[in-house]
Design an enzyme around this catalytic site. Structure first.
Site, mmCIF file in Angstrom:
data_model
loop_
_atom_site.group_PDB
_atom_site.id
_atom_site.type_symbol
_atom_site.label_atom_id
_atom_site.label_comp_id
_atom_site.label_asym_id
_atom_site.label_seq_id
_atom_site.Cartn_x
_atom_site.Cartn_y
_atom_site.Cartn_z
ATOM 1 N N LYS A 90 -5.602 -1.496 -1.309
ATOM 2 C CA LYS A 90 -6.426 -1.232 -0.128
ATOM 3 C C LYS A 90 -7.214 -2.472 0.293
ATOM 4 C CE LYS A 90 -8.311 2.730 1.817
ATOM 5 N NZ LYS A 90 -8.355 4.166 1.729
ATOM 6 N N GLU A 120 -12.969 5.866 -3.181
ATOM 7 C CA GLU A 120 -11.536 6.040 -2.915
ATOM 8 C C GLU A 120 -10.873 7.012 -3.887
ATOM 9 O OE1 GLU A 120 -9.834 4.661 -0.486
ATOM 10 O OE2 GLU A 120 -7.904 5.456 -1.165
ATOM 11 N N ASP A 121 -10.177 7.993 -3.362
ATOM 12 C CA ASP A 121 -9.371 8.903 -4.173
ATOM 13 C C ASP A 121 -10.127 9.579 -5.316
ATOM 14 O OD1 ASP A 121 -7.284 8.547 -2.498
ATOM 15 O OD2 ASP A 121 -6.013 7.419 -3.867
ATOM 16 N N ARG A 138 -7.588 11.447 -8.196
ATOM 17 C CA ARG A 138 -6.780 12.113 -7.161
ATOM 18 C C ARG A 138 -6.016 11.054 -6.377
ATOM 19 N NH1 ARG A 138 -7.869 13.648 -1.322
ATOM 20 N NH2 ARG A 138 -6.959 11.588 -1.455
ATOM 21 N N ASN A 143 0.804 16.144 4.483
ATOM 22 C CA ASN A 143 1.677 15.209 3.752
ATOM 23 C C ASN A 143 2.218 15.880 2.509
ATOM 24 O OD1 ASN A 143 1.472 12.785 5.219
ATOM 25 N ND2 ASN A 143 -0.601 12.532 4.467
ATOM 26 N N TYR A 160 0.853 -1.190 0.000
ATOM 27 C CA TYR A 160 0.000 0.000 0.000
ATOM 28 C C TYR A 160 0.890 1.243 0.000
ATOM 29 C CZ TYR A 160 -4.148 2.751 0.663
ATOM 30 O OH TYR A 160 -5.135 3.671 0.487
ATOM 31 N N ASP A 177 -13.563 6.856 2.352
ATOM 32 C CA ASP A 177 -12.478 6.718 3.329
ATOM 33 C C ASP A 177 -11.649 7.999 3.438
ATOM 34 O OD1 ASP A 177 -11.042 5.106 5.211
ATOM 35 O OD2 ASP A 177 -9.387 5.211 3.781
ATOM 36 N N ASP A 178 -11.487 8.710 2.329
ATOM 37 C CA ASP A 178 -10.669 9.932 2.382
ATOM 38 C C ASP A 178 -11.324 10.986 3.272
ATOM 39 O OD1 ASP A 178 -8.851 8.929 0.343
ATOM 40 O OD2 ASP A 178 -10.552 9.175 -0.981
HETATM 41 P P1 NAI Z 1 -6.954 21.775 0.806
HETATM 42 O O1 NAI Z 1 -6.196 22.363 -0.299
HETATM 43 O O2 NAI Z 1 -8.432 21.520 0.654
HETATM 44 O O3 NAI Z 1 -6.779 22.695 2.106
HETATM 45 C C1 NAI Z 1 -5.623 23.406 2.465
HETATM 46 C C2 NAI Z 1 -6.024 24.522 3.409
HETATM 47 O O4 NAI Z 1 -4.853 25.163 3.907
HETATM 48 C C3 NAI Z 1 -6.874 25.603 2.737
HETATM 49 O O5 NAI Z 1 -7.891 25.999 3.627
HETATM 50 C C4 NAI Z 1 -5.869 26.746 2.541
HETATM 51 O O6 NAI Z 1 -6.477 28.033 2.560
HETATM 52 C C5 NAI Z 1 -4.995 26.557 3.767
HETATM 53 N N1 NAI Z 1 -3.708 27.206 3.593
HETATM 54 C C6 NAI Z 1 -2.861 27.126 2.533
HETATM 55 N N2 NAI Z 1 -1.819 27.954 2.717
HETATM 56 C C7 NAI Z 1 -2.009 28.558 3.899
HETATM 57 C C8 NAI Z 1 -1.281 29.536 4.637
HETATM 58 N N3 NAI Z 1 -0.134 30.025 4.181
HETATM 59 N N4 NAI Z 1 -1.770 29.946 5.816
HETATM 60 C C9 NAI Z 1 -2.920 29.458 6.279
HETATM 61 N N5 NAI Z 1 -3.653 28.538 5.640
HETATM 62 C C10 NAI Z 1 -3.211 28.097 4.455
HETATM 63 O O7 NAI Z 1 -6.218 20.431 1.178
HETATM 64 P P2 NAI Z 1 -6.749 19.209 2.057
HETATM 65 O O8 NAI Z 1 -7.297 18.143 1.176
HETATM 66 O O9 NAI Z 1 -7.632 19.721 3.131
HETATM 67 O O10 NAI Z 1 -5.384 18.633 2.664
HETATM 68 C C11 NAI Z 1 -4.519 19.423 3.456
HETATM 69 C C12 NAI Z 1 -3.304 18.637 3.868
HETATM 70 O O11 NAI Z 1 -3.666 17.655 4.794
HETATM 71 C C13 NAI Z 1 -2.574 17.894 2.750
HETATM 72 O O12 NAI Z 1 -1.182 18.030 2.947
HETATM 73 C C14 NAI Z 1 -2.971 16.477 2.946
HETATM 74 O O13 NAI Z 1 -1.964 15.591 2.498
HETATM 75 C C15 NAI Z 1 -3.095 16.425 4.426
HETATM 76 N N6 NAI Z 1 -3.959 15.375 4.911
HETATM 77 C C16 NAI Z 1 -3.454 14.563 5.873
HETATM 78 C C17 NAI Z 1 -4.219 13.588 6.425
HETATM 79 C C18 NAI Z 1 -3.692 12.722 7.494
HETATM 80 O O14 NAI Z 1 -4.416 11.982 8.081
HETATM 81 N N7 NAI Z 1 -2.451 12.781 7.797
HETATM 82 C C19 NAI Z 1 -5.578 13.369 5.953
HETATM 83 C C20 NAI Z 1 -6.033 14.272 4.933
HETATM 84 C C21 NAI Z 1 -5.231 15.251 4.454
#
Ligand code: NAI
Length: 544
Positions: free
Chosen positions: A158, A229-230, A140, A402, A87, A252-253
């Site tokens: 998965k 998924e994705d 995605r 990430n 995975y 799941d996402d």
């Molecule tokens: P997204 O693009 O929908 O959201 C990003 C957010 O961050 C937006 O609200 C944006 O305005 C904000 N942002 C960007 N630059 C900024 C700055 N300089 N100052 C303040 N806010 C800022 O992306 P999404 O899908 O919500 O994912 C966000 C991150 O979370 C990704 O890196 C993703 O890989 C990670 N992620 C991690 C998970 C985990 O369990 N570890 C699960 C889901 C997402």
């Protein structure tokens, strides 16, 4: 020969003499009869000889297509080493190279051009009944975007984990890719790409196709759990909202991710000895992941007796334009729920282009939890973290973005800046940290903690829907199994080697929640537990 060519029945060199007599296998196999353990040792030796992770992935997939019991037994015996190979992250490479490493058919391809005969396509399915379908449209894929039909690698990987950890029987898992074209020029220009060479279908045509697919699933496999998924953000939520009350389905996402984060947060709160409703939660980032995590936390708070409004007032979401507040005109409906009343921030210092930014919020409130879902590497500065830690004993800090380069802080910095007091979980993997006389293990929020258990729970309880309470029950049970509750240097989340046991516990909790919500038949907890144990498949040969 058919038997040796059927991965679900093939035992290879482990067919015993009686079986060799019965099925005419003498002469087709080497004379020495091996045990499963001997086969595992030999397979591991071959695996270890591979040069890189993609080769290891290809080897394991080939083994899966040859002898499924051996494949799962090998994985189980080396679960920490091999999960990242079957995975994430290696499966990403496998999706990019899908056409080039393709060997044997597994799963189903359902293309937009065949939209009027999806029922007929589904009738060609490899088995009559399935417990879990994982479906993607390949748009995605992890962090690597549109992979067209190569995205099928994700459902395949998965579902291996549904079996490995959840114990869903391998013959009852069905990976599907919906081929709606691809906008990836590399794939389109690759003469060997074997998806539909067409730009992606969008808008009403796309949603109409999804409707045709769901209708066909309802007709052919009405009791199967359908996991999305994705899918790209503009499709993922509308699809979930449209179908979650129509069939047994979840994304799941969106839901699994939030449940894992919630599980880790609840575990951290348990370690602090405080309650969820006393938390002040700052989330840096206000995108789909951030609002998804906030939504689950808010539901959990209302279950602890807060009104929706009281729960909402404890959240401070910040995006690139500062903290979300009622005076802003740029918020979408998911964000509006978390807009603080403008007068609550009146007179606060504004450092960030006239906006109230992260440092301002941390300076003004006694934040207990700080979560990063912003994609902004290094955003949790030393000043911000030290200020938070000055006001509370055990700050809970989760940089969840990430990959590692986008993590809002490194785990090591967080531990150092808080004198070892921070409770940390991350989105990317971090090695254990030596601090003073302790070695602190860092939990990585990985969806694998929830989805296989959710699958086991819905299959064993025969649930008809996946409700919010079922997700919440999964998160709470995950938290209850946190190693950090017993050992303050341990990870907030369990080790992979313990996950089958934890998955069974989560499955029972999911089943009980399903009954409470009226979406599964009533059973006692003992009856449900017995069903979960009987459902969780273990890789052993039929006649051992
Ligand atoms: P997204 O693009 O929908 O959201 C990003 C957010 O961050 C937006 O609200 C944006 O305005 C904000 N942002 C960007 N630059 C900024 C700055 N300089 N100052 C303040 N806010 C800022 O992306 P999404 O899908 O919500 O994912 C966000 C991150 O979370 C990704 O890196 C993703 O890989 C990670 N992620 C991690 C998970 C985990 O369990 N570890 C699960 C889901 C997402």
């Amino acid at each position: 020969m058919d038997l040796l060519d059927t991965p679900l029945l093939n035992k290879g060199t482990a067919f015993i003499d009686e079986e060799r007599n019965l099925f005419g296998l003498h002469g087709l196999l080497p004379p020495h009869v091996e045990t499963l353990e001997e086969q595992v040792a030999r397979a591991y030796e071959a695996y270890a000889r591979k040069n890189d992770d993609l080769d290891r992935h290809i080897y394991l997939r080939a083994l899966q297509d040859n002898n499924e019991v051996l494949f799962y037994r090998l994985l189980l015996d080396h679960i920490e080493e091999m999960t990242p190979i079957v995975y994430t992250p290696t499966v990403g490479l496998a999706c990019q190279q899908f056409t080039h490493i393709y060997r044997r058919p597994r799963g189903m391809f359902i293309g937009y051009p065949q939209r009027d005969c999806i029922v007929q396509l589904l009738r060609n399915r490899p088995n009559p009944n399935f417990d879990v379908i994982v479906v993607t449209d390949g748009e995605r894929i992890l962090g690597i975007g549109d992979q067209g039909v190569g995205g099928l690698g994700i459902p395949i990987g998965k579902l291996s984990l549904y079996t490995l950890i959840g114990g869903i029987r391998p013959e009852r898992t069905l990976p599907i890719v919906l081929d709606v074209g691809t906008n990836n020029t590399q794939r389109l220009n690759d003469p060997e790409y074997f998806g539909w060479r067409h730009e992606r279908i969008t808008g009403d045509d796309y949603f109409a196709f999804i409707e045709q697919f769901v209708d066909a699933v309802k007709k052919e496999l009405p009791e199967t759990c359908l996991q999305w998924e994705d899918f790209a953000n503009p499709h993922a939520r509308p699809i979930l909202e449209c179908y979650r009350d129509q069939l047994l389905t979840f994304n799941d996402d969106i839901q699994g991710t939030a449940a894992v984060a919630l599980g880790a947060i609840l575990a951290a709160i348990k370690v602090t000895g405080k309650s969820l409703k006393d938390q002040q939660i700052v989330i840096f980032g206000a995108g789909s992941a951030a609002t998804g995590v906030a939504d689950e936390l808010r539901v959990a708070m209302t279950e602890e007796g807060l009104t929706d409004e009281e729960a909402g007032s404890r959240f401070w979401l910040i995006n690139s334009k500062g903290v979300l507040h009622s005076g802003r005109k740029d918020l979408n409906p998911e964000q509006m729920i978390y807009a603080q009343p403008e007068n609550r921030i009146a007179g606060w210092p504004r450092t960030n282009n006239g906006n109230v930014g992260l440092a301002d919020v941390i300076g003004q409130i006694d934040a207990t939890i700080l979560i990063g879902l912003s994609t902004v590497g290094g955003a949790f500065s030393e000043i911000v973290v030290r200020e938070m830690a000055r006001k509370i004993d055990r700050p809970i800090i989760f940089p969840l973005s990430n990959p590692t380069s986008k993590s809002e802080a490194t785990a090591e910095d967080l531990i150092r800046w808080t004198d070892g007091r921070a409770l940390v979980a991350t989105g990317s993997p971090f090695a254990p940290i030596d601090y003073g006389r302790r070695t602190i293990r860092i939990a990585q929020c990985n969806n694998v903690y929830i989805f296989p258990a959710m699958g086991l729970g819905v299959v064993a309880s025969r649930a008809r829907r996946v409700t919010d309470s079922m997700m919440l029950a999964a998160a709470r049970t995950l938290a209850g199994n946190s190693p950090a509750l017993k050992d303050s240097s341990a990870s907030l989340l369990p080790r992979l080697t313990d996950l089958r046991r934890v998955a069974a516990e989560i499955a029972v909790a999911v089943g009980m929640a399903a009954q409470k919500d009226g979406v599964a038949a009533q059973l006692t907890e003992d009856e449900l537990r017995a069903r979960v144990m009987a459902t969780q498949w273990t890789p052993v040969y039929a006649c051992e």
